[in-house]
Design a protein around this motif. Structure first.
Motif, short mmCIF file in Angstrom:
data_model
loop_
_atom_site.label_atom_id
_atom_site.label_comp_id
_atom_site.label_asym_id
_atom_site.label_seq_id
_atom_site.Cartn_x
_atom_site.Cartn_y
_atom_site.Cartn_z
N UNK A 146 15.07 -22.14 5.55
CA UNK A 146 16.26 -21.65 6.25
C UNK A 146 16.23 -20.13 6.35
N UNK A 147 16.48 -19.61 7.54
CA UNK A 147 16.72 -18.19 7.76
C UNK A 147 18.21 -18.00 8.02
N UNK A 148 18.83 -17.11 7.26
CA UNK A 148 20.25 -16.82 7.42
C UNK A 148 20.44 -15.36 7.78
N UNK A 149 21.22 -15.13 8.83
CA UNK A 149 21.55 -13.78 9.28
C UNK A 149 23.03 -13.55 9.04
N UNK A 150 23.36 -12.45 8.36
CA UNK A 150 24.73 -12.20 7.95
C UNK A 150 25.14 -10.79 8.36
N UNK A 151 26.31 -10.67 8.96
CA UNK A 151 26.83 -9.35 9.32
C UNK A 151 28.30 -9.29 8.96
#
Length: 435
Positions: A330-335
């Motif tokens: 899993x790749x998770x992008x958080x902003x």
């Protein structure tokens, strides 16, 4: 006062664990401030949860204690359509919400041994998974290829309720060192604890290497060890970078479920890493962003495919080649953004986009673990009652997502299409004390 608060924190950390499945089965963030930012914390230094993300940040966190509790409510369901050659005899639609409210504690503590060296501990629920489907909806006779006999069966043709309950707690003592005025490194030995139970899986005895240790054996416990390391740097007064890496946490086997999990009950916590930045766009506005990768596929019981014949070394629990849940990495992008509304009030919002680890190939097995969430939005705030005491709250909504694939059964071809669906909400509250 400090001793009293630490005793309260320790008691809360070992309260009953709950399930937490957002980025796969990991939490979307750690610490209530991070959760309000969509999980972006790798380059932030405003709490004592560095042991869960980036240990190096603790060198800049100061002397503090954070104690929180998260209410988590996942809504999960499964259905089967077009089964038994299109006749629909084994069609079913059920929700897995017999248990739907979970309370997840967390705490962090940090002290400065000297101006350039900190020592702390972060205790947090790493993640988990829970499903609890009713023991009805199908007929045992039809499940076995015969005429109805009036004996109820769950959606996977087992007896009684169907589900799993997995919870993971990690204790992370953390040492961080400022090797330069604006740069630090840190390390957290990771002590992992997990508990698990499964029930209603009787039909899978046909493909298990150890049917007596497959299902309905109550809770089993597991302990293990790993490590997390990190770097933090304030490149300019307005811009910071961070990076954290966690080894796989090698866990002891679930002996009561060595006929379910690959490698005779092995269920390690996967290797993962993150990089992040924080940018102070104005004196009141900060923007934080993280990228995280979770290597579920390297844990055999999680990553091995489920659509293989359950015989020999591929039988449930038999070896490193055994049937697993088929989860992908899993790749998770958080902003996240923070805005200092006043000297006392800080507002937060965030967005988290992660991969769905489950493909159509593995839908049937993942009725037990429908971790299909991809998108989250978050809101939060901190209110400072004084220079030493603050209250933080965070809300998360994970949008509904589904995955469909061909139905399968260890006893005979079921046919048709199965669909997993999930959405989630959480609301947390935390108190923070600065010393």
């Amino acid at each position: 006062m400090r001793k009293t608060l630490l005793a309260m924190a320790a008691a809360a950390a070992f309260a009953p664990l709950g399930a937490h499945a957002t980025d796969g089965y990991f939490a979307h963030g750690y610490g209530m401030k991070g959760k309000g930012r969509g999980g972006a914390s790798t380059a932030m230094t405003d709490d004592a949860f560095g042991g869960a993300v980036n240990p190096a940040t603790m060198a800049f966190a100061g002397e503090r204690l954070d104690l929180g509790l998260d209410w988590f409510r996942p809504q999960r369901s499964a259905k089967r359509e077009g089964s038994a050659g299109g006749t629909g005899f084994l069609d079913a639609s059920v929700d897995g919400n017999e248990s739907e409210n979970f309370f997840i504690p967390e705490f962090g503590y940090n002290t400065m041994l000297r101006p350039d060296l900190s020592l702390g501990v972060t205790v947090y629920a790493n993640g988990g998974m829970n499903t609890d489907y009713p023991g009805k909806g199908l007929d045992q006779g039809v499940c076995q290829g015969g005429a109805p006999n009036g004996v109820p069966a769950n959606i996977l043709c087992g007896s009684g309720n169907l589900g799993v309950d997995l919870a993971q707690l990690i204790i992370a003592p953390t040492l961080a060192w400022k090797f330069a005025p604006s740069h630090s490194v840190g390390i957290s030995p990771l002590i992992g604890y997990q508990r698990f139970k499964a029930y209603g899986l009787q039909p899978f005895a046909a493909i298990s290497s150890d049917p007596a240790n497959l299902t309905n054996n109550g809770y089993d416990d597991s302990w293990g060890f790993g490590a997390r390391v990190g770097y933090y740097g304030r490149i300019t007064p307005a811009f910071a970078l961070g990076a954290g890496y966690s080894t796989k946490i090698a866990m002891s086997e679930f002996d009561k479920y060595k006929g379910l999990f690959a490698e005779h009950g092995d269920f390690d916590i996967p290797e993962n890493y993150s990089v992040g930045l924080a940018f102070k766009a104005t004196p009141k506005l900060t923007i934080a962003a993280d990228y995280q990768r979770i290597l579920y596929n390297k844990v055999k019981s999680v990553g091995n495919p489920s659509n293989v014949p359950g015989v020999g070394d591929a039988a449930l629990g038999a070896s490193s080649s055994s049937i697993g849940f088929g989860w992908q990495n899993v790749d998770a992008w958080k902003i996240g953004v923070e805005y200092q509304w006043s000297s006392a009030l800080t507002l937060r919002a965030g967005y988290n986009k992660s991969d769905n680890p489950i493909t159509a190939r593995d839908v049937t097995f993942n009725i037990l673990a429908p971790g299909v969430i991809e998108e989250h939005v978050t809101l939060g705030f901190t209110y400072a009652f004084s220079r030493t005491t603050e209250l933080t709250m965070a809300y998360m909504h994970a949008f509904e997502n589904s995955v469909s694939g061909p139905a399968s059964n260890p006893n005979f071809p079921v046919g048709g299409t199965e669909t997993l669906t999930m959405y989630e909400d959480s609301l947390g509250i935390a108190l923070g004390w600065k010393f």
